[in-house]
Design an enzyme around this catalytic site. Structure first.
Site, short mmCIF file in Angstrom:
data_model
loop_
_atom_site.label_atom_id
_atom_site.label_comp_id
_atom_site.label_asym_id
_atom_site.label_seq_id
_atom_site.Cartn_x
_atom_site.Cartn_y
_atom_site.Cartn_z
N SER A 182 -4.19 3.35 4.22
CA SER A 182 -4.46 2.59 3.00
C SER A 182 -4.52 1.09 3.31
O SER A 182 -5.39 0.37 2.79
CB SER A 182 -3.39 2.87 1.95
OG SER A 182 -3.70 2.23 0.73
N GLY A 226 2.09 2.43 -3.18
CA GLY A 226 2.15 2.87 -4.57
C GLY A 226 2.55 1.77 -5.53
O GLY A 226 3.00 2.05 -6.64
N THR A 227 2.37 0.52 -5.12
CA THR A 227 2.79 -0.62 -5.93
C THR A 227 2.12 -0.64 -7.30
O THR A 227 2.79 -0.79 -8.33
CB THR A 227 2.48 -1.94 -5.19
OG1 THR A 227 3.14 -1.94 -3.93
CG2 THR A 227 2.94 -3.13 -6.01
N LYS A 272 0.81 -1.22 0.00
CA LYS A 272 0.00 0.00 0.00
C LYS A 272 0.84 1.27 0.00
O LYS A 272 0.50 2.26 0.65
CB LYS A 272 -0.98 0.01 1.18
CG LYS A 272 -1.82 -1.27 1.33
CD LYS A 272 -2.43 -1.72 0.01
CE LYS A 272 -3.43 -0.72 -0.56
NZ LYS A 272 -3.93 -1.13 -1.91
N TRP A 285 0.69 1.72 -9.03
CA TRP A 285 1.13 2.85 -9.86
C TRP A 285 2.55 2.62 -10.38
O TRP A 285 2.83 2.86 -11.56
CB TRP A 285 1.06 4.14 -9.04
CG TRP A 285 1.14 5.40 -9.86
CD1 TRP A 285 0.98 5.52 -11.21
CD2 TRP A 285 1.38 6.71 -9.37
NE1 TRP A 285 1.11 6.83 -11.59
CE2 TRP A 285 1.35 7.59 -10.47
CE3 TRP A 285 1.60 7.23 -8.10
CZ2 TRP A 285 1.55 8.96 -10.35
CZ3 TRP A 285 1.79 8.61 -7.98
CH2 TRP A 285 1.77 9.46 -9.09
N ARG A 303 6.26 5.35 0.90
CA ARG A 303 5.18 6.30 1.15
C ARG A 303 5.18 6.67 2.63
O ARG A 303 5.62 5.86 3.47
CB ARG A 303 3.85 5.66 0.77
CG ARG A 303 2.64 6.58 0.77
CD ARG A 303 1.40 5.79 0.36
NE ARG A 303 0.24 6.65 0.14
CZ ARG A 303 -0.97 6.20 -0.14
NH1 ARG A 303 -1.19 4.89 -0.23
NH2 ARG A 303 -1.97 7.05 -0.34
N TYR A 344 6.50 8.17 -2.95
CA TYR A 344 5.16 8.33 -3.51
C TYR A 344 4.76 9.80 -3.58
O TYR A 344 4.17 10.26 -4.57
CB TYR A 344 4.17 7.54 -2.65
CG TYR A 344 2.75 7.56 -3.17
CD1 TYR A 344 2.33 6.63 -4.12
CD2 TYR A 344 1.83 8.48 -2.69
CE1 TYR A 344 1.02 6.64 -4.59
CE2 TYR A 344 0.53 8.49 -3.15
CZ TYR A 344 0.13 7.56 -4.10
OH TYR A 344 -1.16 7.58 -4.56
N HIS A 356 7.41 -7.74 -2.61
CA HIS A 356 7.20 -7.05 -1.33
C HIS A 356 8.25 -7.46 -0.30
O HIS A 356 8.22 -6.96 0.84
CB HIS A 356 5.81 -7.39 -0.76
CG HIS A 356 4.67 -6.68 -1.43
ND1 HIS A 356 4.66 -5.32 -1.66
CD2 HIS A 356 3.49 -7.15 -1.91
CE1 HIS A 356 3.52 -4.98 -2.24
NE2 HIS A 356 2.79 -6.07 -2.40
N ARG A 371 -8.12 3.27 -4.73
CA ARG A 371 -8.94 4.08 -3.83
C ARG A 371 -8.69 5.53 -4.20
O ARG A 371 -8.95 5.93 -5.32
CB ARG A 371 -8.61 3.76 -2.37
CG ARG A 371 -9.74 4.08 -1.40
CD ARG A 371 -9.41 3.57 0.00
NE ARG A 371 -8.23 4.18 0.57
CZ ARG A 371 -8.22 5.33 1.22
NH1 ARG A 371 -9.34 6.00 1.39
NH2 ARG A 371 -7.10 5.82 1.71
#
Length: 309
Positions: free
Chosen positions: A151, A60-61, A58, A63, A143, A210, A119, A272
């Site tokens: 998130s 910005g993966t 969560k 994107w 981020r 991010y 990850h 989101r």
């Protein structure tokens, strides 16, 4: 012996749900990924032209996957109009044993970079990735912790669904996040490992934030493209639009179906707001102070800092 050792690993039920997580070498992982993670670490054969995108969850993966894929797509086929970013850039330790991922790894033509994602923390990457004198390139996106936490809270409330009648209490989610017992956590140790590796090997490890991507997308995109080795000119605005979350979340492919590498995750919950500072809409002042205090302690002396406005 190995199975016995795995059985002895510390385990917890994440958020008190039926989703078990286990701890090894200081980090926590979903139990359902145990076999695939072990196979990836022992069997993965990196190539010098591989590109491995890395991130905590969560941050910005989706994107980063979209941006990187569109940068390297010199034929500009707009593949992401019909495929989810996670379907063209698999999270390798989750999907390593899947047939389509094995086929991609084995049949990618020489001279064409394999674009993958993980990850896993830097210290737990396969030894061949970490020790190669001319290893694959790593791109990490980080981020600010408060937006990451919020998130995560939204994502797991939709995915884990601990309480059928409402969300998992946010104050408990803050406590667990700060204690580090979250999938791929602790957050701070995970991020700092990649930050320090990027300072040690800047030609092979790129560290992105991010918030910088949101504020200066053209500048950050060119920085990413240069690092990835894009040799031809490209339309920056077109790549940014094709990769934008606003565009992706309205595509039919992302309104329905699920990720191929993780079929238990519906595509629709991957998108989101993506807004910097959204944490203000959810965290109380006490919650924010708790996270900020821990952030100062964990990042002290590293040279790393985050903007949260």
């Amino acid at each position: 012996m190995e199975n016995k050792q795995q059985q002895q690993l510390p385990t917890e039920l994440f958020w008190g749900s039926h989703h078990e997580i286990f701890q090894i070498e200081g980090f926590w992982y979903h139990a359902r990924h145990k076999e695939s993670i072990a196979a990836f670490r022992s069997e993965f054969e990196p190539r010098n032209d591989d590109i491995l995108l890395t991130s905590f969850i969560k941050t910005g993966t989706t994107w980063l996957k979209a941006l990187s894929y569109n940068i390297l797509d010199e034929e500009e086929n707009d593949v992401l109009a019909k495929k989810n970013p996670h379907d063209v850039v698999p999270t390798i330790e989750i999907a390593f044993l899947q047939d389509q991922v094995q086929h991609m790894l084995l049949n990618s033509p020489p001279g064409r970079s394999r674009l993958l994602h993980t990850h896993l923390p830097c210290s737990y990457l396969p030894e061949k990735v970490r020790s190669s004198p001319r290893g694959c390139k790593l791109v990490h996106v980080a981020r600010n912790p408060k937006d990451t936490l919020v998130s995560m809270w939204h994502f797991y409330n939709k995915n884990v669904k601990v309480y059928p009648d409402g969300p998992f209490p946010l104050e408990r989610a803050v406590e667990i996040f700060c204690n580090g017992a979250v999938p791929w956590g602790p957050f701070y140790e995970h991020v700092v490992e990649y930050w320090e590796e990027s300072r040690r090997r800047p030609e092979e490890v790129l560290f992105l934030k991010y918030e910088d991507l949101c504020r200066n997308p053209e500048e950050q995109l060119r920085k990413l493209a240069t690092f990835l080795g894009r040799k031809t000119d490209f339309d920056v605005e077109k790549v940014l639009w094709r990769s934008s979350l606003n565009r992706l979340k309205d595509l039919e492919v992302n309104k329905n179906g699920a990720r191929k590498d993780a079929p238990y995750i519906p595509n629709s919950i991957l998108f989101r707001t993506g807004t910097v500072g959204d944490w203000k809409n959810y965290l109380t002042s006490d919650m924010a102070r708790r996270v900020d205090s821990l952030t100062r302690i964990k990042l002290q002396g590293t040279g790393l800092s985050f903007d949260d406005e």
